[in-house]
Design a protein around this motif. Structure first.
Motif, PDB file in Angstrom:
ATOM      1  N   LYS A 187       9.344   0.551   1.943  1.00 39.44           N
ATOM      2  CA  LYS A 187       8.928   1.425   0.846  1.00 39.44           C
ATOM      3  C   LYS A 187      10.077   2.331   0.411  1.00 39.44           C
ATOM      4  O   LYS A 187      10.397   2.420  -0.789  1.00 39.44           O
ATOM      5  CB  LYS A 187       7.741   2.283   1.265  1.00 39.44           C
ATOM      6  N   LYS A 199      -0.136   4.495 -11.552  1.00 41.78           N
ATOM      7  CA  LYS A 199      -0.930   3.316 -11.905  1.00 41.78           C
ATOM      8  C   LYS A 199      -1.278   3.350 -13.393  1.00 41.78           C
ATOM      9  O   LYS A 199      -1.678   4.375 -13.936  1.00 41.78           O
ATOM     10  CB  LYS A 199      -2.205   3.243 -11.075  1.00 41.78           C
ATOM     11  N   TYR A 223       2.028  -0.712 -12.849  1.00 37.78           N
ATOM     12  CA  TYR A 223       2.407   0.655 -12.496  1.00 37.78           C
ATOM     13  C   TYR A 223       3.600   1.062 -13.343  1.00 37.78           C
ATOM     14  O   TYR A 223       4.180   0.245 -14.062  1.00 37.78           O
ATOM     15  CB  TYR A 223       2.753   0.746 -11.002  1.00 37.78           C
ATOM     16  N   ASN A 228       0.807  -1.223   0.000  1.00 44.89           N
ATOM     17  CA  ASN A 228       0.000   0.000   0.000  1.00 44.89           C
ATOM     18  C   ASN A 228       0.839   1.272   0.000  1.00 44.89           C
ATOM     19  O   ASN A 228       0.545   2.231  -0.724  1.00 44.89           O
ATOM     20  CB  ASN A 228      -0.957   0.006   1.193  1.00 44.89           C
ATOM     21  N   LEU A 229       1.887   1.314   0.818  1.00 43.58           N
ATOM     22  CA  LEU A 229       2.732   2.508   0.864  1.00 43.58           C
ATOM     23  C   LEU A 229       3.529   2.674  -0.426  1.00 43.58           C
ATOM     24  O   LEU A 229       3.731   3.788  -0.904  1.00 43.58           O
ATOM     25  CB  LEU A 229       3.691   2.432   2.064  1.00 43.58           C
ATOM     26  N   ASP A 241       1.685   4.189  -3.616  1.00 45.20           N
ATOM     27  CA  ASP A 241       1.438   5.630  -3.555  1.00 45.20           C
ATOM     28  C   ASP A 241       2.535   6.415  -4.276  1.00 45.20           C
ATOM     29  O   ASP A 241       2.331   7.571  -4.654  1.00 45.20           O
ATOM     30  CB  ASP A 241       1.351   6.101  -2.096  1.00 45.20           C
ATOM     31  N   GLU A 242       3.701   5.787  -4.448  1.00 46.04           N
ATOM     32  CA  GLU A 242       4.850   6.444  -5.086  1.00 46.04           C
ATOM     33  C   GLU A 242       4.928   6.127  -6.585  1.00 46.04           C
ATOM     34  O   GLU A 242       5.828   6.607  -7.271  1.00 46.04           O
ATOM     35  CB  GLU A 242       6.155   5.982  -4.416  1.00 46.04           C
TER      36      GLU A 242
END
Length: 232
Positions: A213, A22, A33, A14-15, A18-19
């Motif tokens: 992450k 998508k 991604y 999940n973390l 975010d970077e």
């Protein structure tokens, strides 16, 4: 470059996502991604050897990747590793696959069912097959188990028989599949807890996930830069 990241659970990705940018959702377990010029597919394999072996093999038969990186959190069998530390697992063993006698546990090699150097094993060990060094990460040995050990007697037996630094439920499956299929593979894990009986007070999953992450993003960016330079 096209990379497949393999994690057991969504919690572990999940973390990271975010970077990333998508691109598409190929299925509820496989999403695409992008980071610069690098395509990054993320596969949620499920927890354990069976689910990981099936979903990874199926994915690799349907698509081609330059490398596979298994990542996630892990417990450590040694206090030489700190909670939150990110490590590079270079060796793996199946630690509870074998035969139990009235007095001891025998691996498949010790039982004579598999030769200790039968491909892809080397002296009973599965190895990461890539050439990346993953700078600043300690190189460690992993054991892969079918259950997470919390019983004092079982932990003592594991420590006496194997020399692993960390325990996971998927690592050896990823190395086994990738070595058979000839795909470069790595395993990056962040330490979330010590393997101790009935004590979760020292666990720190948020710290492990955050460090994982940052470490993965840093190394993926370095890979992306290298790809861009090669393209020019």
């Amino acid at each position: 470059m096209k990379i497949l990241l393999v994690a057991a659970t969504w919690m572990e990705v999940n973390l990271l996502v975010d970077e990333l940018e998508k691109v598409e959702e190929k299925s509820h377990l496989l999403k695409t991604y992008r980071l610069g010029d690098t395509q990054i597919d993320i596969l949620i394999s499920g927890i354990g050897l069976t689910f990981t072996t099936f979903h990874l093999t199926s994915t690799l038969h349907h698509d081609k990747y330059d490398m596979v990186i298994n990542f996630g959190i892990a417990g450590t069998l040694t206090h030489q590793l700190a909670i939150g530390e990110v490590v590079n697992v270079v060796y793996e063993e199946f630690a509870d696959l074998g035969t139990e006698t009235p007095t001891e546990f025998l691996t498949l090699f010790e039982s004579g069912f598999i030769d200790i150097n039968e491909f892809p094993f080397e002296n009973g060990i599965l190895k990461a097959s890539g050439v990346l060094e993953w700078d600043e990460m300690k190189k460690v040995r992993g054991i892969t188990v079918n259950k997470s050990y919390r019983n004092s007697e079982c932990i003592s037996k594991i420590l006496a028989k194997f020399s692993g630094h960390i325990e996971t439920m998927e690592g050896a499956a990823v190395f086994y599949v990738c070595n058979w299929l000839g795909i470069e593979c790595y395993q990056i894990r962040a330490i979330s807890h010590y393997i101790e009986p009935n004590d979760s007070s020292k666990w720190n999953i948020p710290l492990a996930l955050d460090n994982l992450k940052h470490s993965l993003i840093q190394h993926l960016k370095h890979l992306n830069v290298a790809v861009e330079q090669n393209n020019h």
